[in-house]
Design a protein around this motif. Structure first.
Motif, short mmCIF file in Angstrom:
data_model
loop_
_atom_site.label_atom_id
_atom_site.label_comp_id
_atom_site.label_asym_id
_atom_site.label_seq_id
_atom_site.Cartn_x
_atom_site.Cartn_y
_atom_site.Cartn_z
N ALA A 286 -40.60 58.77 -86.05
CA ALA A 286 -40.34 59.17 -87.43
C ALA A 286 -39.95 60.64 -87.50
O ALA A 286 -40.50 61.47 -86.79
CB ALA A 286 -41.56 58.91 -88.28
N ALA A 287 -38.98 60.93 -88.37
CA ALA A 287 -38.52 62.31 -88.55
C ALA A 287 -38.26 62.55 -90.02
O ALA A 287 -37.89 61.64 -90.76
CB ALA A 287 -37.25 62.56 -87.74
N GLY A 288 -38.44 63.80 -90.43
CA GLY A 288 -38.18 64.18 -91.81
C GLY A 288 -37.53 65.55 -91.86
O GLY A 288 -37.52 66.29 -90.87
N ALA A 289 -36.95 65.89 -93.01
CA ALA A 289 -36.32 67.19 -93.19
C ALA A 289 -36.45 67.61 -94.64
O ALA A 289 -36.61 66.79 -95.54
CB ALA A 289 -34.85 67.13 -92.79
N PHE A 290 -36.36 68.91 -94.84
CA PHE A 290 -36.47 69.50 -96.16
C PHE A 290 -35.39 70.57 -96.25
O PHE A 290 -35.21 71.36 -95.32
CB PHE A 290 -37.86 70.13 -96.32
#
Length: 128
Positions: free
Chosen positions: A31-35
């Motif tokens: 899982a990966a996320g960005a802002f």
């Protein structure tokens, strides 16, 4: 020695549970996320993407104007702006826990001259 039908079913059920748990935890690792944060309160967020590149692209697409992007993997990001001047001081942070990221983003906003800093947005990589 032969197993009864009940014993075979029980072993199969336990094996199925372990296989399902393995797939679940394998998904967590990917899982990966960005802002993305920009001027005047602009932001974008993406979480639980299979790859970092997809999360970065999704966050950038939501953020209007020239935006800075940060990644979050098994973490939370927060973005704070000054209510008295939303185009002025702001701060953002990526930390392992939501409370830590909220506090750090607010503190950074005040450190950059904010007078009434509030959280504009936050997101957590839910797989984290």
């Amino acid at each position: 020695m032969t197993f009864s039908a009940f014993a075979r079913r029980a072993i199969f059920a336990v094996a199925l549970i372990f296989a399902n748990a393995g797939l679940h935890f394998a998904g967590l690792a990917q899982a990966a996320g960005a802002f993305a944060v920009g001027k005047c309160g602009a932001y974008g967020q993406a979480f639980d993407y299979p790859a970092e590149a997809g999360a970065l692209a999704a966050a950038r697409k939501q953020c209007k104007g020239q935006c800075t992007t940060v990644t979050m993997k098994r973490a939370c990001a927060a973005f704070a702006v000054d209510m008295t001047n939303p185009c002025g001081a702001h701060g953002y942070a990526v930390k392992p826990q939501i409370s830590t990221s909220l506090n750090a983003a607010t503190k950074q906003c005040y450190d950059f001259g904010g007078k009434e800093c509030v959280i504009r947005a936050w997101a957590c990589d839910a797989k984290g």
